[in-house]
Design a protein around this motif. Structure first.
Motif, PDB file in Angstrom:
ATOM      1  N   UNK A   1      -6.978  71.582  20.074  1.00 23.56           N
ATOM      2  CA  UNK A   1      -6.809  70.237  19.540  1.00 23.56           C
ATOM      3  C   UNK A   1      -8.146  69.501  19.567  1.00 23.56           C
ATOM      4  N   UNK A   2      -8.489  68.856  18.457  1.00 25.12           N
ATOM      5  CA  UNK A   2      -9.760  68.152  18.323  1.00 25.12           C
ATOM      6  C   UNK A   2      -9.535  66.644  18.449  1.00 25.12           C
ATOM      7  N   UNK A   3     -10.415  65.984  19.203  1.00 27.98           N
ATOM      8  CA  UNK A   3     -10.327  64.537  19.380  1.00 27.98           C
ATOM      9  C   UNK A   3     -11.660  63.908  19.007  1.00 27.98           C
ATOM     10  N   UNK A   4     -11.595  62.876  18.186  1.00 27.90           N
ATOM     11  CA  UNK A   4     -12.798  62.235  17.652  1.00 27.90           C
ATOM     12  C   UNK A   4     -13.308  61.161  18.608  1.00 27.90           C
TER      13      UNK A   4
ATOM     14  N   UNK B   1     -15.219  64.404  31.335  1.00 25.41           N
ATOM     15  CA  UNK B   1     -15.923  64.867  30.135  1.00 25.41           C
ATOM     16  C   UNK B   1     -16.862  63.786  29.615  1.00 25.41           C
ATOM     17  N   UNK B   2     -16.414  62.537  29.639  1.00 23.88           N
ATOM     18  CA  UNK B   2     -17.258  61.435  29.165  1.00 23.88           C
ATOM     19  C   UNK B   2     -18.493  61.270  30.054  1.00 23.88           C
TER      20      UNK B   2
ATOM     21  N   UNK C   1      -5.631  54.424  19.885  1.00 27.57           N
ATOM     22  CA  UNK C   1      -7.002  54.923  19.927  1.00 27.57           C
ATOM     23  C   UNK C   1      -7.063  56.276  20.614  1.00 27.57           C
ATOM     24  N   UNK C   2      -6.239  56.468  21.642  1.00 29.70           N
ATOM     25  CA  UNK C   2      -6.238  57.721  22.401  1.00 29.70           C
ATOM     26  C   UNK C   2      -5.200  58.713  21.906  1.00 29.70           C
TER      27      UNK C   2
ATOM     28  N   UNK D   1     -13.719  56.850  22.512  1.00 26.33           N
ATOM     29  CA  UNK D   1     -12.762  57.337  21.502  1.00 26.33           C
ATOM     30  C   UNK D   1     -12.932  56.568  20.197  1.00 26.33           C
ATOM     31  N   UNK D   2     -12.910  57.283  19.088  1.00 27.90           N
ATOM     32  CA  UNK D   2     -13.128  56.633  17.796  1.00 27.90           C
ATOM     33  C   UNK D   2     -12.096  55.547  17.562  1.00 27.90           C
TER      34      UNK D   2
END
Length: 612
Positions: free
Chosen positions: A337-340, A396-397, A501-502, A410-411
């Protein structure tokens, strides 16, 4: 206060019921588990003075460890973690209880699916199969399934990998095996899975995303049939050993290490039985933080044609795959799964998967560009379980910030081009979260998890308000206030989507409007039904006449020593068939009605349930 906690945990569950974290359908028994997930707020790094590269690295390591130490041992008995910084060094450890003289392995649930996807791509690299091969080439039993409508195209391997096969989400009957099952019994059950397809109904492939463990159990059978090897030796030789992983297995026993004991409980922790499953390649891997670090290093080396895959397949693994329109903004690889995220005005992506095989929960996040990774696994189902994923995301951030000098966010939700909010059609909707009722008014309301949420206009969308104590107190938690509801039309059907957003639009599925038709089966089929299956994930069903005008099926789940249930609306189709309404995880499937020895029974998800 008790009422407030229940409402908060219900609402938080909406954000936690994500695609990547589910080993089986469950609005899971995590209503209380996610409590702290909702209440926690991100903390910013207040360091202002200039630090050297070494100092920044050491500070990041210290901050990461502090995050993990807050979770164990207070709520989680044992915790395995691993993180990898831009220098490629693997940092790993275990907090809480440790087994003396043995290496502890943790179940990682659906993170197993990433390994299965890699094995399939390895076989494509070896020209043993192609992603767009029809599944029937390798599993001819699938041709004996009954299409819900004539004219459906064949299901492909890519459909299985991207959860859009149209197959039932899960085959609940036989999913859990005896905790004392021998390897021969486990493998026989795994290899018998294709036989269970005969006579089952399938929906249209490529129409909608519906997370499916069944699909990944079948992919494991394809791996065996295409490679000519048994699944465990294949994984050991081509993945685990190639990456240097010494304490990882699909099966239950491995010399030199053992599965750590699992626990569940809100306050007092109780030992649980070892979860042994039939669908090995959907969620059975047990491993350590160190081994996951070795796996990720070997996986990243694929970019240079020196790892687990060819560089071409590594790119394909991470490429956004073609998806049904109902995926909306959800981006899916094979099957990552990809998260922008946004950093310095540019879009970057995190990739990952979560795994839940109660009482175990795990989460893996990484960026193949910077090659930073964060992983965590815990052995306890309880109040802190929901914090694992949130904490892993924060880490991760932090790793990104240490690597790039800026912390990505998060975008933002994409700008809505429509000039005004589109109101929904009043009535009932069904989604993977259950039944919702939309009522017009000032303000309009939509029930989510059984709670009436007020909808208010925000940026040409519907925002969500939750008020407590007879509407006098507005709950201002950002996990709720950041939610958005959008009403629209999909395939000429009124639907709504929930996102934030998340939570990219489409990740949580869609709510589809349905109209009760007041048709019901005969009276003997109403009541409680139970199965004789000894380790049933669904021990009981309840069918009743809902006063709103439809047959209502309650499905009871037992996971990790805890119980939960979900209610879904059905449509009467014939004297012996009900159709569960909706699209998505475990929706759109059949319930068969029958009698045996004069007693009514229900058939659902491969199991037979006798009237209690």
């Amino acid at each position: 206060m008790k009422q407030k906690k229940q409402i908060i945990s219900h609402a938080s569950h909406l954000g936690e019921m994500l695609f990547q974290s589910r080993i089986f359908f469950k609005p899971v028994p995590f209503f209380f588990v996610i409590l702290l997930f909702v209440l926690a707020q991100c903390q910013s790094n207040g360091e202002s003075k200039e630090l050297s590269s070494f100092q920044k690295k050491e500070q990041t390591k210290k901050e990461i460890l502090t995050h993990w130490e807050t979770l164990s041992p207070s709520g989680i008995k044992s915790l395995s973690y691993m993180f990898m910084m831009k220098d490629g060094e693997i940092h790993h450890g275990q907090l809480g209880d440790v087994t003396e003289g043995k290496t502890d392995r943790f179940k990682i649930g659906s993170i197993t699916k990433l390994f299965t996807g890699i094995a399939i791509l390895q076989l494509q690299d070896a020209k043993r199969l192609k992603l767009d091969d029809p599944v029937s080439k390798w599993i001819p039993e699938i041709k004996k399934m009954k299409p819900r409508k004539e004219g459906f195209r064949e299901i492909t391997i890519r459909d299985l990998l991207t959860h859009q096969s149209g197959l039932p989400s899960d085959l609940a009957n036989g999913f859990f095996l005896s905790p004392d099952a021998k390897e021969e019994e486990i493998l026989k059950s795994f290899r018998d899975l294709p036989k269970a397809l005969v006579g089952m109904e399938r929906n249209e492939p490529g129409k909608i995303h519906s997370y499916s463990n069944l699909s990944f159990g079948l992919l494991g059978n394809i791996i065996e049939r295409a490679s000519g090897e048994q699944v465990e030796p294949y994984f050991q030789k081509n993945v685990f050993q190639k990456a240097g992983m010494k304490n990882t297995t699909l099966l239950e026993s491995l010399e030199g290490s053992e599965l750590i004991t699992g626990y569940s409980g809100y306050v007092w922790k109780t030992k649980t039985v070892r979860p042994v499953i039939r669908d090995l390649t959907a969620g059975s891997i047990s491993t350590t933080g160190e081994d996951i670090g070795l796996f990720m290093k070997a996986f990243f080396n694929s970019k240079r044609n020196k790892g687990l895959l060819s560089a071409t397949s590594f790119e394909e693994f991470h490429k956004t795959q073609k998806a049904p329109i109902a995926n909306f903004e959800m981006k899916l690889g094979l099957p990552v799964l990809k998260t922008s995220y946004t950093a310095d005005g540019k879009i970057i992506w995190s990739y990952g998967h979560s795994g839940s095989l109660p009482p175990f929960f795990a989460d893996l996040l990484y960026d193949p560009k910077t090659e930073v990774v964060s992983f965590v696994a815990g052995n306890t189902l309880g109040l802190q379980t929901g914090k694992l994923k949130e904490t892993n995301t924060k880490i991760l951030e932090l790793l990104w910030e240490e690597s790039m000098g800026i912390r990505p966010e998060p975008s933002p939700i994409p700008t809505l081009k429509r000039p005004s909010v589109v109101k929904g059609e009043e009535g009932f909707y069904i989604s993977p979260f259950g039944i919702h009722e939309y009522k017009t008014g000032n303000p309009p309301t939509l029930s989510l998890m059984g709670l009436p949420m007020s909808l208010v206009e925000i940026d040409n969308r519907h925002g969500v308000e939750l008020r407590l104590f007879f509407g006098l107190l507005k709950l201002n938690d950002p996990k709720i206030t950041d939610m958005r509801i959008e009403f629209e039309t999909w395939e000429n059907q009124p639907i709504f989507t929930l996102y934030s957003k998340d939570l990219p639009k489409g990740t949580a599925g869609i709510g589809v409007k349905f109209s009760p038709d007041h048709r019901f089966p005969e009276e003997p089929y109403f009541g409680n039904f139970v199965t004789k299956e000894p380790y049933a994930i669904i021990p009981k069903l309840k069918l009743e006449k809902d006063k709103r005008g439809f047959p209502l099926l309650t499905i009871y789940y037992t996971l990790g020593g805890m119980e939960n249930s979900i209610q879904v609306p059905c449509q009467w189709e014939s004297e012996n068939t009900l159709h569960i309404l909706g699209y998505g995880r475990n929706l759109g499937e059949r319930v068969i009605l029958g009698t045996k020895d004069g007693k009514p029974f229900l058939q659902y998800s491969g199991g037979e349930y006798q009237k209690d």
